[in-house]
Motif scaffolding. Structure first.
Motif, PDB file in Angstrom:
ATOM      1  N   LEU A  31      27.545  -0.200 -30.278  1.00 51.58           N
ATOM      2  CA  LEU A  31      27.946   0.607 -31.422  1.00 51.58           C
ATOM      3  C   LEU A  31      27.371   2.026 -31.337  1.00 51.58           C
ATOM      4  CD1 LEU A  31      29.511   0.484 -34.086  1.00 51.58           C
ATOM      5  CD2 LEU A  31      27.404  -0.296 -35.189  1.00 51.58           C
ATOM      6  N   ILE A  32      26.118   2.131 -30.945  1.00 51.69           N
ATOM      7  CA  ILE A  32      25.495   3.445 -30.765  1.00 51.69           C
ATOM      8  C   ILE A  32      26.244   4.219 -29.686  1.00 51.69           C
ATOM      9  CG2 ILE A  32      23.402   4.654 -30.002  1.00 51.69           C
ATOM     10  CD1 ILE A  32      21.817   2.245 -31.282  1.00 51.69           C
ATOM     11  N   ASP A  33      26.566   3.548 -28.582  1.00 47.74           N
ATOM     12  CA  ASP A  33      27.305   4.204 -27.494  1.00 47.74           C
ATOM     13  C   ASP A  33      28.671   4.716 -27.956  1.00 47.74           C
ATOM     14  OD1 ASP A  33      25.329   3.989 -25.562  1.00 47.74           O
ATOM     15  OD2 ASP A  33      26.155   2.151 -24.686  1.00 47.74           O
ATOM     16  N   ILE A  34      29.345   3.975 -28.809  1.00 49.42           N
ATOM     17  CA  ILE A  34      30.648   4.416 -29.311  1.00 49.42           C
ATOM     18  C   ILE A  34      30.485   5.719 -30.091  1.00 49.42           C
ATOM     19  CG2 ILE A  34      32.510   3.883 -30.950  1.00 49.42           C
ATOM     20  CD1 ILE A  34      32.272   0.937 -30.034  1.00 49.42           C
ATOM     21  N   VAL A  35      29.447   5.808 -30.903  1.00 56.48           N
ATOM     22  CA  VAL A  35      29.223   7.045 -31.667  1.00 56.48           C
ATOM     23  C   VAL A  35      28.837   8.184 -30.730  1.00 56.48           C
ATOM     24  CG1 VAL A  35      27.793   8.154 -33.427  1.00 56.48           C
ATOM     25  CG2 VAL A  35      28.634   5.829 -33.794  1.00 56.48           C
ATOM     26  N   LEU A  36      27.964   7.913 -29.767  1.00 53.08           N
ATOM     27  CA  LEU A  36      27.488   8.965 -28.867  1.00 53.08           C
ATOM     28  C   LEU A  36      28.559   9.433 -27.880  1.00 53.08           C
ATOM     29  CD1 LEU A  36      23.901   7.697 -27.976  1.00 53.08           C
ATOM     30  CD2 LEU A  36      24.482   9.740 -29.311  1.00 53.08           C
TER      31      LEU A  36
ATOM     32  N   ALA B 126      33.509  11.772 -29.448  1.00 49.54           N
ATOM     33  CA  ALA B 126      32.062  11.587 -29.411  1.00 49.54           C
ATOM     34  C   ALA B 126      31.441  12.337 -30.580  1.00 49.54           C
ATOM     35  CB  ALA B 126      31.498  12.113 -28.091  1.00 49.54           C
ATOM     36  N   HIS B 127      30.426  11.756 -31.147  1.00 50.21           N
ATOM     37  CA  HIS B 127      29.692  12.387 -32.239  1.00 50.21           C
ATOM     38  C   HIS B 127      28.233  12.604 -31.823  1.00 50.21           C
ATOM     39  CE1 HIS B 127      33.278  11.284 -34.414  1.00 50.21           C
ATOM     40  NE2 HIS B 127      32.864  11.983 -35.442  1.00 50.21           N
ATOM     41  N   ASP B 128      28.062  13.015 -30.563  1.00 52.14           N
ATOM     42  CA  ASP B 128      26.714  13.204 -30.031  1.00 52.14           C
ATOM     43  C   ASP B 128      26.024  14.440 -30.598  1.00 52.14           C
ATOM     44  OD1 ASP B 128      28.411  14.938 -28.709  1.00 52.14           O
ATOM     45  OD2 ASP B 128      27.611  14.520 -26.714  1.00 52.14           O
ATOM     46  N   PHE B 129      26.743  15.229 -31.377  1.00 52.15           N
ATOM     47  CA  PHE B 129      26.146  16.381 -32.053  1.00 52.15           C
ATOM     48  C   PHE B 129      25.300  15.947 -33.251  1.00 52.15           C
ATOM     49  CE2 PHE B 129      30.356  15.589 -33.752  1.00 52.15           C
ATOM     50  CZ  PHE B 129      30.134  15.540 -35.121  1.00 52.15           C
ATOM     51  N   LEU B 130      25.510  14.716 -33.725  1.00 54.69           N
ATOM     52  CA  LEU B 130      24.699  14.197 -34.820  1.00 54.69           C
ATOM     53  C   LEU B 130      23.281  13.933 -34.312  1.00 54.69           C
ATOM     54  CD1 LEU B 130      27.187  11.604 -36.372  1.00 54.69           C
ATOM     55  CD2 LEU B 130      26.572  13.840 -37.307  1.00 54.69           C
TER      56      LEU B 130
ATOM     57  N   ARG C 285      20.650   7.344 -26.249  1.00 58.29           N
ATOM     58  CA  ARG C 285      20.988   8.723 -25.923  1.00 58.29           C
ATOM     59  C   ARG C 285      20.354   9.117 -24.586  1.00 58.29           C
ATOM     60  NH1 ARG C 285      22.697  13.095 -29.306  1.00 58.29           N
ATOM     61  NH2 ARG C 285      22.014  12.024 -31.188  1.00 58.29           N
ATOM     62  N   ALA C 286      19.166   8.630 -24.325  1.00 58.74           N
ATOM     63  CA  ALA C 286      18.476   8.946 -23.059  1.00 58.74           C
ATOM     64  C   ALA C 286      19.214   8.374 -21.858  1.00 58.74           C
ATOM     65  CB  ALA C 286      17.040   8.426 -23.105  1.00 58.74           C
TER      66      ALA C 286
END
Length: 151
Positions: A87-92, A112-116, A148-149
């Motif tokens: 789930l985290i990967d889907i957001v990132l 991607a919402h990796d700006f959050l 994220r890392a």
């Protein structure tokens, strides 16, 4: 003065009634159990709802049911209630491949919402995993940082 107080209460989402039906969306805690005992923070849930309303609601709708054949529902799915890392990967990273949820295929890509920030992602995923009838555990900032890392 009375109108100002009412507006302030609405803006901060305060709930002085104590009744479950008067709670703002997202505070779907088990009856008789404090949010802390469930590993949930009211602050995290409220912050998660703010992120959801801003970035997720347009596609997944206010009730989390999504849009048929376009944007998947967030209620009662293995994508939400299953693996936190997925789930985290889907957001990132977003999602561009078609997915099947509850027997229906969804093809609309998710950006991607990796700006959050890590905190915003932890908050919104905790909110989603504990709203719309879902009752899963919280997502921590540390879990988001770890994923994220790996990116």
């Amino acid at each position: 003065m009375k109108k100002l107080i009412i507006v302030l209460i609405c803006l901060i989402g305060a709930d002085f009634s104590g009744s479950a039906q008067n709670r703002p969306a997202g505070k779907q805690f088990k009856a008789g159990t404090s949010p802390a005992k469930q590993g949930l923070s009211i602050l995290q849930m409220n912050n998660g709802k703010k992120v959801y309303d801003l970035y997720c609601q347009a596609c997944h709708q206010a009730d989390g049911n999504g849009v048929p054949r376009l944007n998947p529902p967030l209620s009662g799915t293995v994508y939400v209630n299953g693996s936190k890392t997925r789930l985290i990967d889907i957001v990132l990273k977003g999602l561009s491949d078609p997915i099947e949820i509850n027997g229906e295929e969804y093809n609309n890509p998710m950006a991607a919402h990796d700006f959050l920030t890590d905190q915003q992602i932890a908050d919104v995923l905790t909110f989603v995993r504990n709203s719309f009838g879902n009752k899963s555990g919280p997502v921590s900032v540390e879990e988001v940082k770890k994923q994220r890392a790996k990116k």
